[in-house]
Design a protein around this motif. Structure first.
Motif, short mmCIF file in Angstrom:
data_model
loop_
_atom_site.label_atom_id
_atom_site.label_comp_id
_atom_site.label_asym_id
_atom_site.label_seq_id
_atom_site.Cartn_x
_atom_site.Cartn_y
_atom_site.Cartn_z
N PHE A 117 0.73 -1.10 0.04
CA PHE A 117 0.10 0.05 0.05
C PHE A 117 0.89 1.18 -0.03
O PHE A 117 1.24 1.68 0.95
N PRO A 118 1.17 1.90 -1.12
CA PRO A 118 2.13 3.06 -1.13
C PRO A 118 1.58 4.19 -0.60
O PRO A 118 2.28 5.14 -0.11
N LEU A 119 0.33 4.15 -0.34
CA LEU A 119 -0.08 5.48 0.31
C LEU A 119 0.43 5.70 1.85
O LEU A 119 0.21 6.75 2.41
N PHE A 120 0.73 4.47 2.38
CA PHE A 120 0.93 4.63 3.76
C PHE A 120 2.51 4.01 4.00
O PHE A 120 2.99 4.10 5.20
N ARG A 121 3.20 4.25 2.92
CA ARG A 121 4.52 4.11 3.05
C ARG A 121 5.36 5.37 3.57
O ARG A 121 5.23 6.51 3.32
N PRO A 122 6.33 5.07 4.59
CA PRO A 122 7.24 6.20 4.96
C PRO A 122 8.37 6.32 4.06
O PRO A 122 8.39 5.74 2.99
N SER A 123 9.44 7.04 4.46
CA SER A 123 10.45 7.37 3.32
C SER A 123 11.34 6.02 3.58
O SER A 123 11.18 5.23 4.51
N GLN A 124 11.96 5.81 2.40
CA GLN A 124 12.73 4.50 2.34
C GLN A 124 14.33 4.78 2.08
O GLN A 124 14.52 5.67 1.21
N LEU A 125 15.20 4.43 2.82
CA LEU A 125 16.54 4.26 2.40
C LEU A 125 17.22 3.40 1.17
O LEU A 125 16.65 2.08 1.12
N PRO A 126 18.14 3.66 0.47
CA PRO A 126 18.67 2.76 -0.54
C PRO A 126 19.25 1.61 0.45
O PRO A 126 20.03 1.89 1.38
N GLN A 127 19.37 0.55 -0.25
CA GLN A 127 20.07 -0.64 0.38
C GLN A 127 20.67 -1.77 -0.59
O GLN A 127 19.98 -1.62 -1.64
N SER A 128 21.39 -2.51 -0.25
CA SER A 128 21.78 -3.64 -0.98
C SER A 128 20.92 -4.75 -1.20
O SER A 128 20.00 -4.82 -0.20
N PRO A 129 20.86 -5.43 -2.23
CA PRO A 129 19.72 -6.46 -2.42
C PRO A 129 19.65 -7.61 -1.47
O PRO A 129 18.88 -8.22 -1.27
N PRO A 149 17.92 -6.96 4.59
CA PRO A 149 16.54 -7.22 4.83
C PRO A 149 15.80 -6.09 4.30
O PRO A 149 15.78 -4.94 4.67
N ARG A 150 14.51 -6.64 3.51
CA ARG A 150 13.75 -5.66 3.07
C ARG A 150 13.08 -4.52 4.07
O ARG A 150 13.00 -3.59 3.99
N ALA A 151 12.87 -5.08 5.27
CA ALA A 151 12.10 -4.25 6.20
C ALA A 151 13.08 -3.17 6.69
O ALA A 151 12.59 -2.24 7.06
N SER A 152 14.17 -3.52 6.73
CA SER A 152 15.28 -2.49 7.26
C SER A 152 15.32 -1.16 6.36
O SER A 152 16.02 -0.10 6.97
N TRP A 175 12.97 0.76 5.53
CA TRP A 175 11.73 1.93 5.74
C TRP A 175 12.21 2.76 7.02
O TRP A 175 12.59 1.97 8.30
N ILE A 176 11.99 3.77 6.90
CA ILE A 176 12.25 4.86 7.99
C ILE A 176 11.10 4.92 8.94
O ILE A 176 9.99 5.46 8.47
N SER A 177 11.46 4.42 10.09
CA SER A 177 10.14 4.39 11.05
C SER A 177 9.60 5.95 11.26
O SER A 177 10.32 6.75 11.54
N PRO A 178 8.41 6.29 10.91
CA PRO A 178 7.77 7.40 11.12
C PRO A 178 7.48 7.75 12.42
O PRO A 178 7.24 7.09 13.43
N ARG A 179 7.44 9.04 12.72
CA ARG A 179 7.02 9.76 14.22
C ARG A 179 5.70 9.30 14.55
O ARG A 179 4.62 9.50 13.51
N PHE A 180 5.33 8.84 15.81
CA PHE A 180 4.02 8.50 15.97
C PHE A 180 3.56 9.75 16.95
O PHE A 180 4.24 10.02 17.93
N PRO A 181 2.59 10.42 16.32
CA PRO A 181 1.98 11.66 17.15
C PRO A 181 1.14 11.28 18.24
O PRO A 181 0.77 9.92 18.50
N GLY A 182 0.70 12.17 19.07
CA GLY A 182 -0.09 11.74 20.39
C GLY A 182 -1.26 12.91 20.31
O GLY A 182 -1.44 13.71 19.51
N GLY A 183 -2.46 12.55 21.10
CA GLY A 183 -3.40 13.59 21.30
C GLY A 183 -4.51 13.77 20.12
O GLY A 183 -4.59 12.79 19.32
N ASP A 184 -4.91 14.99 19.71
CA ASP A 184 -5.58 15.13 18.77
C ASP A 184 -4.81 14.72 17.49
O ASP A 184 -5.51 14.56 16.43
#
Length: 292
Positions: free
Chosen positions: A98-110, A113-116, A118-127
């Motif tokens: 689902f590209p709509l929900f993707r965070p930024s991605q770093l270049p990596q070697s083939p 691990p693919r999951a590594s 993705w740059i973890s997004p900041r998790f907001p709080g409250g409103d």
């Protein structure tokens, strides 16, 4: 998992087997098989760590989804709060499809691990968190076939990993959950058909609290995983390849809408939506939404 590398270095024993077992126990309990007990781990993990030479004999790639599927089922209970399991796996799956929900991605070697990547997004709080949740729900309700990356691993991934076409229960320890590759033919580049009958549990107990969530399988189900050839889906017999992987048979949408909620947000006007079939009427169809 390379336990030998931890035990032997330069021909000399560097770490005792008990220390390696403890390390792997913490590693698996804090990554693949996470629960809600915070600083506690499932003791059943130790059953698979007694002999480090057999670690590669176990299907960790099936055990982790089986445990995650069970936790997703528990999370659907009205009285359940939170979600556990390997959420890194779930998040990575979401980002891939689902590209709509993707965070930024770093270049990596083939080989990384693919999951590594993705740059973890900041998790907001409250409103801000509530606003983001409402926005995500709206995006999901407005999602179209063009908003999905159906084949993020290419169309030939199943040829490299034949077990991805397996159909039947997958297990971790005393947990078994149904997996049906015919429910996700589009990820193989094939037209989606109406899946056939799944192997279902003998009995189940799924209370609203989720605290005593139990599923019972017949003993013969344990033999299915060992007979991969007989349980492997024949793609060319079941369906046909297509130019665009979002292609479906004409009857599929009507079939699917009777087994799933078409929208996440509750309708505020117009005709009420028909209620999906209950679990005891269509066993395990909720897994269609979470096939990995």
């Amino acid at each position: 998992m390379h336990a030998e590398g931890l035990l032997v270095r330069g021909g000399e024993l560097k770490i005792k087997e008990m220390e390696v077992q403890c390390y792997l126990f913490v590693l698996l309990g804090s990554t693949l098989f996470v629960d809600k007990s915070r600083d506690r781990l499932r003791p059943t993990i130790n059953l698979f760590l007694k002999d480090h030479r057999r670690l590669t004999d176990y299907a960790w790639g099936a055990g982790a989804p089986a445990y995650l599927y069970r936790q997703l089922g528990v999370a659907t209970r009205a009285g359940s709060k939170g979600l556990c399991g390997c959420l890194t796996l779930l998040q990575a799956w979401i980002y891939e499809y689902f590209p709509l929900f993707r965070p930024s991605q770093l270049p990596q070697s083939p080989d990384a691990p693919r999951a590594s990547s993705w740059i973890s997004p900041r998790f907001p709080g409250g409103d801000e968190a509530r606003q983001r949740l409402a926005r995500y729900r709206q995006l999901l309700d407005e999602l179209s076939a063009d908003d999905v990356t159906w084949t993020p691993y290419g169309r030939d991934g199943h040829t490299d990993i034949p077990r991805s076409l397996y159909t039947g229960p997958i297990r971790f320890s005393d947990i078994a959950e149904g997996y049906d590759s015919s429910c996700c033919l589009r990820q193989f580049g094939y037209r989606q058909i109406i899946p056939g009958a799944m192997t279902v549990p003998h009995d189940q107990y799924r209370p609203a609290s989720g605290s005593s969530y139990i599923v019972f399988w017949d003993p013969w189900v344990n033999q299915l995983w060992d007979n991969v050839a007989a349980r492997r889906l024949d793609l060319d017999f079941s369906s046909r390849s297509c130019e665009h992987p979002s292609e479906i048979v004409e009857e599929y949408v009507d079939w699917f809408l009777t087994r799933s909620h078409p929208r996440i947000t509750h309708p505020t006007d117009g005709e009420p939506q028909p209620r999906p079939l209950l679990v005891h009427q269509v066993s395990y169809d909720f897994l269609l939404l979470f096939q990995i």
